[in-house]
Design an enzyme around this catalytic site. Structure first.
Site, PDB file in Angstrom:
ATOM      1  N   GLY A  13       2.252  56.808  29.022  1.00 52.88           N
ATOM      2  CA  GLY A  13       2.909  55.807  29.655  1.00 52.88           C
ATOM      3  C   GLY A  13       4.053  55.878  30.382  1.00 52.88           C
ATOM      4  O   GLY A  13       4.741  54.912  30.813  1.00 52.88           O
ATOM      5  N   SER A  14       4.128  56.978  31.089  1.00 51.81           N
ATOM      6  CA  SER A  14       5.208  57.219  32.104  1.00 51.81           C
ATOM      7  C   SER A  14       5.215  56.263  33.160  1.00 51.81           C
ATOM      8  O   SER A  14       6.287  55.941  33.841  1.00 51.81           O
ATOM      9  CB  SER A  14       5.719  58.805  32.351  1.00 51.81           C
ATOM     10  OG  SER A  14       4.343  59.152  33.306  1.00 51.81           O
ATOM     11  N   ASN A  15       3.849  56.124  33.640  1.00 47.10           N
ATOM     12  CA  ASN A  15       3.656  55.139  34.819  1.00 47.10           C
ATOM     13  C   ASN A  15       4.035  53.686  34.137  1.00 47.10           C
ATOM     14  O   ASN A  15       4.852  52.822  34.986  1.00 47.10           O
ATOM     15  CB  ASN A  15       2.462  55.060  35.475  1.00 47.10           C
ATOM     16  CG  ASN A  15       2.497  56.248  36.238  1.00 47.10           C
ATOM     17  OD1 ASN A  15       2.657  56.103  37.299  1.00 47.10           O
ATOM     18  ND2 ASN A  15       1.738  57.198  35.923  1.00 47.10           N
ATOM     19  N   LEU A  85      -8.238  55.311  30.269  1.00 49.92           N
ATOM     20  CA  LEU A  85      -9.208  56.388  30.179  1.00 49.92           C
ATOM     21  C   LEU A  85     -10.668  55.424  29.979  1.00 49.92           C
ATOM     22  O   LEU A  85     -11.747  56.253  30.452  1.00 49.92           O
ATOM     23  CB  LEU A  85      -9.160  57.614  29.140  1.00 49.92           C
ATOM     24  CG  LEU A  85      -8.009  58.296  29.685  1.00 49.92           C
ATOM     25  CD1 LEU A  85      -7.936  59.488  28.388  1.00 49.92           C
ATOM     26  CD2 LEU A  85      -8.146  58.689  31.106  1.00 49.92           C
ATOM     27  N   ILE A  88     -13.917  50.270  33.061  1.00 51.34           N
ATOM     28  CA  ILE A  88     -13.678  48.686  32.938  1.00 51.34           C
ATOM     29  C   ILE A  88     -14.977  47.959  32.759  1.00 51.34           C
ATOM     30  O   ILE A  88     -15.969  48.266  33.854  1.00 51.34           O
ATOM     31  CB  ILE A  88     -13.042  48.165  34.202  1.00 51.34           C
ATOM     32  CG1 ILE A  88     -11.378  48.843  34.248  1.00 51.34           C
ATOM     33  CG2 ILE A  88     -12.773  46.746  33.898  1.00 51.34           C
ATOM     34  CD1 ILE A  88     -10.660  48.929  32.899  1.00 51.34           C
ATOM     35  N   ASN A 102      -5.778  50.824  39.985  1.00 46.98           N
ATOM     36  CA  ASN A 102      -5.816  51.849  39.071  1.00 46.98           C
ATOM     37  C   ASN A 102      -4.882  52.855  40.015  1.00 46.98           C
ATOM     38  O   ASN A 102      -4.793  52.648  41.166  1.00 46.98           O
ATOM     39  CB  ASN A 102      -7.010  52.468  39.079  1.00 46.98           C
ATOM     40  CG  ASN A 102      -7.036  53.770  38.195  1.00 46.98           C
ATOM     41  OD1 ASN A 102      -6.294  53.925  36.988  1.00 46.98           O
ATOM     42  ND2 ASN A 102      -7.695  54.569  38.580  1.00 46.98           N
ATOM     43  N   HIS A 104      -4.695  57.148  40.624  1.00 48.75           N
ATOM     44  CA  HIS A 104      -5.519  58.455  40.409  1.00 48.75           C
ATOM     45  C   HIS A 104      -4.500  59.576  40.857  1.00 48.75           C
ATOM     46  O   HIS A 104      -4.362  59.334  41.925  1.00 48.75           O
ATOM     47  CB  HIS A 104      -6.800  58.285  41.217  1.00 48.75           C
ATOM     48  CG  HIS A 104      -7.667  59.611  40.715  1.00 48.75           C
ATOM     49  ND1 HIS A 104      -8.449  59.514  39.654  1.00 48.75           N
ATOM     50  CD2 HIS A 104      -7.999  60.636  41.544  1.00 48.75           C
ATOM     51  CE1 HIS A 104      -8.972  60.784  39.555  1.00 48.75           C
ATOM     52  NE2 HIS A 104      -8.802  61.447  40.695  1.00 48.75           N
ATOM     53  N   ASP A 145     -13.487  55.208  40.497  1.00 46.80           N
ATOM     54  CA  ASP A 145     -12.583  55.735  41.740  1.00 46.80           C
ATOM     55  C   ASP A 145     -13.134  55.647  42.972  1.00 46.80           C
ATOM     56  O   ASP A 145     -13.135  56.394  43.924  1.00 46.80           O
ATOM     57  CB  ASP A 145     -12.341  57.380  41.337  1.00 46.80           C
ATOM     58  CG  ASP A 145     -11.756  57.821  40.029  1.00 46.80           C
ATOM     59  OD1 ASP A 145     -11.036  56.906  39.479  1.00 46.80           O
ATOM     60  OD2 ASP A 145     -11.804  58.920  39.654  1.00 46.80           O
ATOM     61  N   GLU A 174       4.058  59.399  41.682  1.00 45.70           N
ATOM     62  CA  GLU A 174       3.419  58.174  40.916  1.00 45.70           C
ATOM     63  C   GLU A 174       4.601  57.169  40.589  1.00 45.70           C
ATOM     64  O   GLU A 174       4.664  56.113  41.084  1.00 45.70           O
ATOM     65  CB  GLU A 174       2.491  58.468  39.753  1.00 45.70           C
ATOM     66  CG  GLU A 174       1.197  59.184  39.987  1.00 45.70           C
ATOM     67  CD  GLU A 174       0.498  59.372  38.783  1.00 45.70           C
ATOM     68  OE1 GLU A 174      -0.951  59.434  39.105  1.00 45.70           O
ATOM     69  OE2 GLU A 174       0.916  59.854  37.665  1.00 45.70           O
TER      70      GLU A 174
END
Ligand code: GRF
Length: 188
Positions: A13-15, A85, A88, A102, A104, A145, A174
């Site tokens: 969860g760093s983003n 991960l 959807i 998203n 990537h 993607d 990011e």
């Protein structure tokens, strides 16, 4: 009324943290909730610190109407996948067209598709000998993607780089861009 972001995250969860930090003092945009499929996910700790409500879900509730109904009640302006991960469900994509994005960790269409996540991506980049890698922020559609690209940024790969150091460079990119792109999407 402020615009609402719901974040879905499976891991560190760093983003998600960078996004919560960016909007923490905003009066116009808020992270209204975090949903994770992983009880151990680091994202829960970050959410607690920012006072953002969290929800854990299993696959059944994700693929049935439980999460869909939660999101319909929540009425997010943007659903952000930040290291999420699971694929959807089509019902979500169709209910929230152009509202699910998203990030990537590579320059799509390179190093995308099933199985291409996290360290797998950075190892593939290292093995390819590519001189650049980067990030892609894109809309979600029914295929992994392949949704429309919103933004890309690149970073150089040096001979001395390892998959780990590439991952670090990509993460920095990011954290720098993702919150800003989200802000742009919600204010234009
Ligand atoms: C990021 O590299 C992102 O591009 C990918 O998953 C990773 C999540 O990292 N989709 P974190 O959990 O935000 O640290």
């Amino acid at each position: 009324m402020s615009k609402k972001i719901v974040i879905l995250a499976s891991g560190n969860g760093s983003n998600a943290k960078a996004i919560m930090r960016h909007f923490d003092s905003s009066t116009k945009i808020e992270v209204s909730s975090i949903i994770s499929n992983n009880r151990q996910a680091g994202v829960f700790e970050h959410a607690k610190r920012f006072g953002v409500p969290c929800l854990w879900m299993d696959k059944e509730s994700f693929e049935s109407d439980v999460v869909l109904n939660f999101l319909l009640t929540e009425e997010p302006d943007l659903i952000v996948l930040a290291g999420f991960l699971w694929k959807i469900p089509v019902s979500l994509v169709q209910t929230f067209p152009n509202k699910i994005i998203n990030i990537h960790p590579a320059l799509l269409p390179k190093y995308g598709g099933k199985g291409m996540y996290g360290a797998h991506v950075h190892r593939a980049v290292k093995e390819s000998g590519d001189a650049h890698t980067g990030i892609t922020i894109h809309y979600i559609n029914e295929h992994y993607d392949e949704g429309g690209v919103i933004f890309q940024a690149q970073v150089g790969v040096e001979t001395a780089d390892t998959a780990d150091s590439i991952a670090q460079k990509v993460h920095q990119l990011e954290h720098k861009h993702f919150p800003l792109i989200i802000e742009q999407l919600l204010t234009h």
